[in-house]
Design a protein around this motif. Structure first.
Motif, PDB file in Angstrom:
ATOM      1  N   LYS A   6     -47.364  12.071 -22.852  1.00 33.65           N
ATOM      2  CA  LYS A   6     -45.956  11.676 -22.990  1.00 33.65           C
ATOM      3  C   LYS A   6     -45.029  12.864 -22.761  1.00 33.65           C
ATOM      4  CE  LYS A   6     -46.485   7.762 -26.079  1.00 33.65           C
ATOM      5  NZ  LYS A   6     -46.122   7.175 -27.378  1.00 33.65           N
ATOM      6  N   ALA A   7     -45.431  14.031 -23.247  1.00 35.07           N
ATOM      7  CA  ALA A   7     -44.601  15.223 -23.070  1.00 35.07           C
ATOM      8  C   ALA A   7     -44.519  15.618 -21.602  1.00 35.07           C
ATOM      9  CB  ALA A   7     -45.157  16.375 -23.903  1.00 35.07           C
ATOM     10  N   VAL A   8     -45.645  15.553 -20.907  1.00 42.31           N
ATOM     11  CA  VAL A   8     -45.648  15.885 -19.478  1.00 42.31           C
ATOM     12  C   VAL A   8     -44.811  14.876 -18.708  1.00 42.31           C
ATOM     13  CG1 VAL A   8     -47.110  16.028 -17.427  1.00 42.31           C
ATOM     14  CG2 VAL A   8     -47.833  17.123 -19.539  1.00 42.31           C
ATOM     15  N   GLY A   9     -44.955  13.598 -19.040  1.00 41.98           N
ATOM     16  CA  GLY A   9     -44.159  12.561 -18.383  1.00 41.98           C
ATOM     17  C   GLY A   9     -42.680  12.747 -18.626  1.00 41.98           C
ATOM     18  N   PHE A  10     -42.313  13.071 -19.854  1.00 41.71           N
ATOM     19  CA  PHE A  10     -40.910  13.317 -20.181  1.00 41.71           C
ATOM     20  C   PHE A  10     -40.378  14.525 -19.428  1.00 41.71           C
ATOM     21  CE2 PHE A  10     -37.629  15.318 -22.838  1.00 41.71           C
ATOM     22  CZ  PHE A  10     -36.719  14.273 -22.902  1.00 41.71           C
ATOM     23  N   LEU A  11     -41.170  15.589 -19.359  1.00 40.58           N
ATOM     24  CA  LEU A  11     -40.757  16.794 -18.644  1.00 40.58           C
ATOM     25  C   LEU A  11     -40.569  16.521 -17.152  1.00 40.58           C
ATOM     26  CD1 LEU A  11     -40.221  19.852 -18.882  1.00 40.58           C
ATOM     27  CD2 LEU A  11     -42.630  20.192 -18.360  1.00 40.58           C
ATOM     28  N   LEU A  12     -41.488  15.791 -16.551  1.00 39.50           N
ATOM     29  CA  LEU A  12     -41.366  15.446 -15.135  1.00 39.50           C
ATOM     30  C   LEU A  12     -40.152  14.554 -14.875  1.00 39.50           C
ATOM     31  CD1 LEU A  12     -45.093  14.812 -14.153  1.00 39.50           C
ATOM     32  CD2 LEU A  12     -43.627  16.685 -13.392  1.00 39.50           C
ATOM     33  N   THR A  13     -39.909  13.617 -15.778  1.00 38.23           N
ATOM     34  CA  THR A  13     -38.749  12.736 -15.627  1.00 38.23           C
ATOM     35  C   THR A  13     -37.447  13.521 -15.735  1.00 38.23           C
ATOM     36  OG1 THR A  13     -40.000  10.896 -16.574  1.00 38.23           O
ATOM     37  CG2 THR A  13     -37.613  10.685 -16.549  1.00 38.23           C
ATOM     38  N   MET A  14     -37.352  14.408 -16.705  1.00 38.66           N
ATOM     39  CA  MET A  14     -36.138  15.205 -16.867  1.00 38.66           C
ATOM     40  C   MET A  14     -35.927  16.154 -15.687  1.00 38.66           C
ATOM     41  SD  MET A  14     -34.402  14.339 -19.441  1.00 38.66           S
ATOM     42  CE  MET A  14     -34.861  12.641 -19.229  1.00 38.66           C
ATOM     43  N   THR A  15     -37.009  16.741 -15.181  1.00 37.86           N
ATOM     44  CA  THR A  15     -36.902  17.623 -14.018  1.00 37.86           C
ATOM     45  C   THR A  15     -36.408  16.846 -12.799  1.00 37.86           C
ATOM     46  OG1 THR A  15     -38.681  19.006 -14.882  1.00 37.86           O
ATOM     47  CG2 THR A  15     -38.157  19.231 -12.551  1.00 37.86           C
ATOM     48  N   SER A  16     -36.994  15.690 -12.570  1.00 38.15           N
ATOM     49  CA  SER A  16     -36.583  14.863 -11.432  1.00 38.15           C
ATOM     50  C   SER A  16     -35.139  14.412 -11.560  1.00 38.15           C
ATOM     51  CB  SER A  16     -37.488  13.642 -11.311  1.00 38.15           C
ATOM     52  OG  SER A  16     -38.808  14.022 -11.097  1.00 38.15           O
ATOM     53  N   LEU A  17     -34.752  14.014 -12.749  1.00 38.48           N
ATOM     54  CA  LEU A  17     -33.377  13.575 -12.976  1.00 38.48           C
ATOM     55  C   LEU A  17     -32.394  14.727 -12.777  1.00 38.48           C
ATOM     56  CD1 LEU A  17     -31.612  11.195 -13.801  1.00 38.48           C
ATOM     57  CD2 LEU A  17     -31.905  11.899 -16.172  1.00 38.48           C
ATOM     58  N   SER A  18     -32.762  15.925 -13.217  1.00 38.94           N
ATOM     59  CA  SER A  18     -31.898  17.089 -13.037  1.00 38.94           C
ATOM     60  C   SER A  18     -31.733  17.436 -11.557  1.00 38.94           C
ATOM     61  CB  SER A  18     -32.467  18.294 -13.777  1.00 38.94           C
ATOM     62  OG  SER A  18     -32.553  18.047 -15.135  1.00 38.94           O
ATOM     63  N   ILE A  19     -32.819  17.424 -10.812  1.00 42.78           N
ATOM     64  CA  ILE A  19     -32.758  17.722  -9.381  1.00 42.78           C
ATOM     65  C   ILE A  19     -31.937  16.671  -8.655  1.00 42.78           C
ATOM     66  CG2 ILE A  19     -34.146  17.864  -7.270  1.00 42.78           C
ATOM     67  CD1 ILE A  19     -36.332  19.185  -8.988  1.00 42.78           C
ATOM     68  N   PHE A  20     -32.140  15.395  -8.995  1.00 45.65           N
ATOM     69  CA  PHE A  20     -31.380  14.321  -8.366  1.00 45.65           C
ATOM     70  C   PHE A  20     -29.890  14.465  -8.647  1.00 45.65           C
ATOM     71  CE2 PHE A  20     -29.429  10.106  -8.702  1.00 45.65           C
ATOM     72  CZ  PHE A  20     -29.599   9.662  -7.384  1.00 45.65           C
ATOM     73  N   THR A  21     -29.531  14.763  -9.893  1.00 48.75           N
ATOM     74  CA  THR A  21     -28.125  14.917 -10.255  1.00 48.75           C
ATOM     75  C   THR A  21     -27.499  16.106  -9.539  1.00 48.75           C
ATOM     76  OG1 THR A  21     -28.619  13.983 -12.426  1.00 48.75           O
ATOM     77  CG2 THR A  21     -26.545  15.186 -12.201  1.00 48.75           C
ATOM     78  N   TYR A  22     -28.204  17.229  -9.520  1.00 49.48           N
ATOM     79  CA  TYR A  22     -27.697  18.422  -8.842  1.00 49.48           C
ATOM     80  C   TYR A  22     -27.486  18.152  -7.354  1.00 49.48           C
ATOM     81  CZ  TYR A  22     -27.561  23.254  -7.125  1.00 49.48           C
ATOM     82  OH  TYR A  22     -27.204  24.407  -6.512  1.00 49.48           O
ATOM     83  N   TYR A  23     -28.486  17.555  -6.703  1.00 45.99           N
ATOM     84  CA  TYR A  23     -28.398  17.308  -5.256  1.00 45.99           C
ATOM     85  C   TYR A  23     -27.308  16.292  -4.935  1.00 45.99           C
ATOM     86  CZ  TYR A  23     -29.895  16.616  -0.454  1.00 45.99           C
ATOM     87  OH  TYR A  23     -29.922  16.548   0.918  1.00 45.99           O
ATOM     88  N   THR A  24     -27.195  15.252  -5.752  1.00 50.27           N
ATOM     89  CA  THR A  24     -26.158  14.248  -5.532  1.00 50.27           C
ATOM     90  C   THR A  24     -24.772  14.858  -5.651  1.00 50.27           C
ATOM     91  OG1 THR A  24     -27.611  12.511  -6.362  1.00 50.27           O
ATOM     92  CG2 THR A  24     -25.262  12.026  -6.313  1.00 50.27           C
ATOM     93  N   PHE A  25     -24.567  15.661  -6.678  1.00 50.16           N
ATOM     94  CA  PHE A  25     -23.273  16.319  -6.839  1.00 50.16           C
ATOM     95  C   PHE A  25     -23.003  17.270  -5.680  1.00 50.16           C
ATOM     96  CE2 PHE A  25     -20.252  19.381  -8.546  1.00 50.16           C
ATOM     97  CZ  PHE A  25     -19.334  18.546  -9.142  1.00 50.16           C
ATOM     98  N   TRP A  26     -24.028  18.000  -5.256  1.00 47.95           N
ATOM     99  CA  TRP A  26     -23.907  18.991  -4.190  1.00 47.95           C
ATOM    100  C   TRP A  26     -23.542  18.336  -2.865  1.00 47.95           C
ATOM    101  CZ3 TRP A  26     -28.820  21.656  -1.931  1.00 47.95           C
ATOM    102  CH2 TRP A  26     -28.464  22.699  -1.099  1.00 47.95           C
TER     103      TRP A  26
END
Length: 81
Positions: A6-26
């Protein structure tokens, strides 16, 4: 499901969401912001917005091609023996 999974899944989800948000804003929002605004110093030049995903795609396709080649060679060797 174990706590570690669950921790690995949460970490991967948060990383993906952060990259998506950064790229979308960029790519979508930043071109409409004035060039002298302070937020521009937190982002790479716009040329990299195309270069980075293309390079990542080429690397991914290369890796997949090499992997498929090895699998095909191994399966061919098993059939002949």
């Amino acid at each position: 499901m174990e706590l570690g999974d669950k921790a690995v899944g949460f970490l991967l989800t948060m990383t993906s969401l952060s990259i998506f948000t950064y790229y979308t804003f960029w790519v979508i929002i930043l071109p409409f912001v004035d060039n002298d605004h302070f937020v521009h110093k937190y982002f790479l030049p716009r040329e990299y917005a195309i270069l980075i995903p293309v390079l990542a795609g080429v690397i991914l396709l290369s890796f997949l091609s090499v992997f498929l080649g090895f699998v095909m060679l191994k399966s061919k060797k098993k059939k002949t023996t």
